[in-house]
Scaffold this motif. Structure first.
Motif, PDB file in Angstrom:
ATOM      1  N   LEU A   7       0.856  -1.183   0.000  1.00 36.59           N
ATOM      2  CA  LEU A   7       0.000   0.000   0.000  1.00 36.59           C
ATOM      3  C   LEU A   7       0.890   1.230   0.000  1.00 36.59           C
ATOM      4  O   LEU A   7       1.784   1.361   0.834  1.00 36.59           O
ATOM      5  CB  LEU A   7      -0.905   0.006   1.230  1.00 36.59           C
ATOM      6  CG  LEU A   7      -1.760   1.256   1.428  1.00 36.59           C
ATOM      7  CD1 LEU A   7      -2.735   1.450   0.259  1.00 36.59           C
ATOM      8  CD2 LEU A   7      -2.514   1.185   2.746  1.00 36.59           C
ATOM      9  N   LEU A   8       0.635   2.115  -0.944  1.00 46.58           N
ATOM     10  CA  LEU A   8       1.380   3.368  -1.045  1.00 46.58           C
ATOM     11  C   LEU A   8       0.403   4.506  -0.824  1.00 46.58           C
ATOM     12  O   LEU A   8      -0.615   4.595  -1.509  1.00 46.58           O
ATOM     13  CB  LEU A   8       2.015   3.485  -2.443  1.00 46.58           C
ATOM     14  CG  LEU A   8       2.782   4.771  -2.711  1.00 46.58           C
ATOM     15  CD1 LEU A   8       4.074   4.783  -1.890  1.00 46.58           C
ATOM     16  CD2 LEU A   8       3.084   4.902  -4.190  1.00 46.58           C
ATOM     17  N   TYR A  15      -3.854   7.122  -2.676  1.00 40.03           N
ATOM     18  CA  TYR A  15      -3.322   5.808  -2.313  1.00 40.03           C
ATOM     19  C   TYR A  15      -3.471   4.849  -3.484  1.00 40.03           C
ATOM     20  O   TYR A  15      -4.333   5.013  -4.330  1.00 40.03           O
ATOM     21  CB  TYR A  15      -4.007   5.246  -1.061  1.00 40.03           C
ATOM     22  CG  TYR A  15      -5.447   4.862  -1.265  1.00 40.03           C
ATOM     23  CD1 TYR A  15      -5.791   3.565  -1.629  1.00 40.03           C
ATOM     24  CD2 TYR A  15      -6.463   5.800  -1.106  1.00 40.03           C
ATOM     25  CE1 TYR A  15      -7.115   3.206  -1.824  1.00 40.03           C
ATOM     26  CE2 TYR A  15      -7.780   5.449  -1.300  1.00 40.03           C
ATOM     27  CZ  TYR A  15      -8.104   4.155  -1.662  1.00 40.03           C
ATOM     28  OH  TYR A  15      -9.406   3.811  -1.857  1.00 40.03           O
ATOM     29  N   GLU A  16      -2.595   3.865  -3.525  1.00 36.70           N
ATOM     30  CA  GLU A  16      -2.607   2.833  -4.552  1.00 36.70           C
ATOM     31  C   GLU A  16      -2.164   1.525  -3.918  1.00 36.70           C
ATOM     32  O   GLU A  16      -1.301   1.509  -3.039  1.00 36.70           O
ATOM     33  CB  GLU A  16      -1.623   3.153  -5.690  1.00 36.70           C
ATOM     34  CG  GLU A  16      -1.953   4.384  -6.489  1.00 36.70           C
ATOM     35  CD  GLU A  16      -3.106   4.191  -7.457  1.00 36.70           C
ATOM     36  OE1 GLU A  16      -3.373   3.038  -7.848  1.00 36.70           O
ATOM     37  OE2 GLU A  16      -3.739   5.196  -7.798  1.00 36.70           O
ATOM     38  N   TRP A  17      -2.747   0.413  -4.377  1.00 32.66           N
ATOM     39  CA  TRP A  17      -2.332  -0.923  -3.965  1.00 32.66           C
ATOM     40  C   TRP A  17      -1.523  -1.548  -5.085  1.00 32.66           C
ATOM     41  O   TRP A  17      -1.835  -1.338  -6.260  1.00 32.66           O
ATOM     42  CB  TRP A  17      -3.547  -1.805  -3.696  1.00 32.66           C
ATOM     43  CG  TRP A  17      -4.230  -1.524  -2.404  1.00 32.66           C
ATOM     44  CD1 TRP A  17      -5.309  -0.724  -2.202  1.00 32.66           C
ATOM     45  CD2 TRP A  17      -3.873  -2.051  -1.125  1.00 32.66           C
ATOM     46  NE1 TRP A  17      -5.664  -0.723  -0.882  1.00 32.66           N
ATOM     47  CE2 TRP A  17      -4.794  -1.542  -0.199  1.00 32.66           C
ATOM     48  CE3 TRP A  17      -2.873  -2.907  -0.673  1.00 32.66           C
ATOM     49  CZ2 TRP A  17      -4.744  -1.853   1.154  1.00 32.66           C
ATOM     50  CZ3 TRP A  17      -2.826  -3.220   0.679  1.00 32.66           C
ATOM     51  CH2 TRP A  17      -3.756  -2.701   1.572  1.00 32.66           C
ATOM     52  N   PHE A  18      -0.496  -2.343  -4.728  1.00 30.53           N
ATOM     53  CA  PHE A  18       0.362  -2.985  -5.721  1.00 30.53           C
ATOM     54  C   PHE A  18       0.592  -4.447  -5.352  1.00 30.53           C
ATOM     55  O   PHE A  18       0.654  -4.802  -4.176  1.00 30.53           O
ATOM     56  CB  PHE A  18       1.718  -2.263  -5.796  1.00 30.53           C
ATOM     57  CG  PHE A  18       1.586  -0.831  -6.211  1.00 30.53           C
ATOM     58  CD1 PHE A  18       1.558  -0.484  -7.544  1.00 30.53           C
ATOM     59  CD2 PHE A  18       1.484   0.166  -5.264  1.00 30.53           C
ATOM     60  CE1 PHE A  18       1.420   0.838  -7.932  1.00 30.53           C
ATOM     61  CE2 PHE A  18       1.345   1.497  -5.636  1.00 30.53           C
ATOM     62  CZ  PHE A  18       1.316   1.823  -6.970  1.00 30.53           C
ATOM     63  N   GLN A  19       0.752  -5.275  -6.377  1.00 27.08           N
ATOM     64  CA  GLN A  19       1.053  -6.691  -6.187  1.00 27.08           C
ATOM     65  C   GLN A  19       2.509  -6.903  -5.776  1.00 27.08           C
ATOM     66  O   GLN A  19       2.818  -7.796  -4.994  1.00 27.08           O
ATOM     67  CB  GLN A  19       0.795  -7.474  -7.477  1.00 27.08           C
ATOM     68  CG  GLN A  19      -0.639  -7.465  -7.928  1.00 27.08           C
ATOM     69  CD  GLN A  19      -1.531  -8.356  -7.098  1.00 27.08           C
ATOM     70  OE1 GLN A  19      -1.062  -9.208  -6.368  1.00 27.08           O
ATOM     71  NE2 GLN A  19      -2.818  -8.159  -7.214  1.00 27.08           N
ATOM     72  N   THR A  20       3.420  -6.076  -6.332  1.00 27.63           N
ATOM     73  CA  THR A  20       4.847  -6.265  -6.066  1.00 27.63           C
ATOM     74  C   THR A  20       5.519  -4.956  -5.670  1.00 27.63           C
ATOM     75  O   THR A  20       5.033  -3.863  -6.002  1.00 27.63           O
ATOM     76  CB  THR A  20       5.580  -6.818  -7.304  1.00 27.63           C
ATOM     77  OG1 THR A  20       5.578  -5.817  -8.318  1.00 27.63           O
ATOM     78  CG2 THR A  20       4.942  -8.104  -7.811  1.00 27.63           C
ATOM     79  N   GLU A  22       8.290  -3.966  -6.891  1.00 31.34           N
ATOM     80  CA  GLU A  22       8.817  -3.367  -8.123  1.00 31.34           C
ATOM     81  C   GLU A  22       7.779  -2.475  -8.799  1.00 31.34           C
ATOM     82  O   GLU A  22       8.095  -1.394  -9.291  1.00 31.34           O
ATOM     83  CB  GLU A  22       9.296  -4.453  -9.088  1.00 31.34           C
ATOM     84  CG  GLU A  22      10.534  -5.188  -8.628  1.00 31.34           C
ATOM     85  CD  GLU A  22      10.302  -6.192  -7.502  1.00 31.34           C
ATOM     86  OE1 GLU A  22       9.130  -6.634  -7.288  1.00 31.34           O
ATOM     87  OE2 GLU A  22      11.274  -6.541  -6.813  1.00 31.34           O
ATOM     88  N   GLU A  23       6.519  -2.935  -8.825  1.00 34.80           N
ATOM     89  CA  GLU A  23       5.433  -2.115  -9.391  1.00 34.80           C
ATOM     90  C   GLU A  23       5.283  -0.810  -8.613  1.00 34.80           C
ATOM     91  O   GLU A  23       5.095   0.252  -9.194  1.00 34.80           O
ATOM     92  CB  GLU A  23       4.104  -2.861  -9.334  1.00 34.80           C
ATOM     93  CG  GLU A  23       3.955  -3.998 -10.294  1.00 34.80           C
ATOM     94  CD  GLU A  23       2.643  -4.730 -10.094  1.00 34.80           C
ATOM     95  OE1 GLU A  23       2.026  -5.059 -11.117  1.00 34.80           O
ATOM     96  OE2 GLU A  23       2.232  -4.967  -8.934  1.00 34.80           O
ATOM     97  N   MET A  24       5.363  -0.905  -7.294  1.00 35.59           N
ATOM     98  CA  MET A  24       5.227   0.269  -6.452  1.00 35.59           C
ATOM     99  C   MET A  24       6.368   1.251  -6.700  1.00 35.59           C
ATOM    100  O   MET A  24       6.142   2.455  -6.863  1.00 35.59           O
ATOM    101  CB  MET A  24       5.187  -0.136  -4.978  1.00 35.59           C
ATOM    102  CG  MET A  24       5.009   1.030  -4.036  1.00 35.59           C
ATOM    103  SD  MET A  24       4.886   0.528  -2.309  1.00 35.59           S
ATOM    104  CE  MET A  24       6.478  -0.238  -2.054  1.00 35.59           C
ATOM    105  N   LEU A  25       7.590   0.750  -6.762  1.00 37.05           N
ATOM    106  CA  LEU A  25       8.734   1.627  -6.992  1.00 37.05           C
ATOM    107  C   LEU A  25       8.660   2.290  -8.366  1.00 37.05           C
ATOM    108  O   LEU A  25       9.011   3.470  -8.511  1.00 37.05           O
ATOM    109  CB  LEU A  25      10.040   0.846  -6.832  1.00 37.05           C
ATOM    110  CG  LEU A  25      10.324   0.344  -5.415  1.00 37.05           C
ATOM    111  CD1 LEU A  25      11.550  -0.558  -5.402  1.00 37.05           C
ATOM    112  CD2 LEU A  25      10.471   1.504  -4.442  1.00 37.05           C
ATOM    113  N   ALA A  26       8.187   1.569  -9.369  1.00 42.58           N
ATOM    114  CA  ALA A  26       8.026   2.144 -10.704  1.00 42.58           C
ATOM    115  C   ALA A  26       6.992   3.266 -10.685  1.00 42.58           C
ATOM    116  O   ALA A  26       7.182   4.313 -11.310  1.00 42.58           O
ATOM    117  CB  ALA A  26       7.625   1.063 -11.698  1.00 42.58           C
ATOM    118  N   PHE A  27       5.897   3.077  -9.943  1.00 43.00           N
ATOM    119  CA  PHE A  27       4.859   4.107  -9.822  1.00 43.00           C
ATOM    120  C   PHE A  27       5.427   5.362  -9.160  1.00 43.00           C
ATOM    121  O   PHE A  27       5.151   6.482  -9.595  1.00 43.00           O
ATOM    122  CB  PHE A  27       3.683   3.560  -9.012  1.00 43.00           C
ATOM    123  CG  PHE A  27       2.544   4.524  -8.845  1.00 43.00           C
ATOM    124  CD1 PHE A  27       1.553   4.604  -9.813  1.00 43.00           C
ATOM    125  CD2 PHE A  27       2.449   5.336  -7.726  1.00 43.00           C
ATOM    126  CE1 PHE A  27       0.497   5.493  -9.667  1.00 43.00           C
ATOM    127  CE2 PHE A  27       1.401   6.213  -7.569  1.00 43.00           C
ATOM    128  CZ  PHE A  27       0.419   6.308  -8.543  1.00 43.00           C
TER     129      PHE A  27
END
Length: 52
Positions: A7-8, A15-20, A22-27
């Motif tokens: 959770l970011l 806010y955004e939810w991510f599976q990984t 890496e996806e969060m860091l890219a966002f």
């Protein structure tokens, strides 16, 4: 379908939810975020609070 675990929260209300991770860091990089909090939540439990 697997539930997201990352959770970011950013800019006080976004806010955004991510599976990984890496996806969060890219966002974060894509959106040039500087003020955020990232949380790893591997398991979620639904809690029912009842007033007594």
């Amino acid at each position: 379908m697997e539930e997201p675990e990352y959770l970011l929260t950013y800019n006080a209300t976004g806010y955004e939810w991510f599976q990984t991770k890496e996806e969060m860091l890219a966002f974060i990089e894509e959106n040039q975020l500087h003020s955020y909090e990232a949380l790893y939540i591997p398991e979620a439990f639904e809690v029912d609070f009842e007033e007594e």
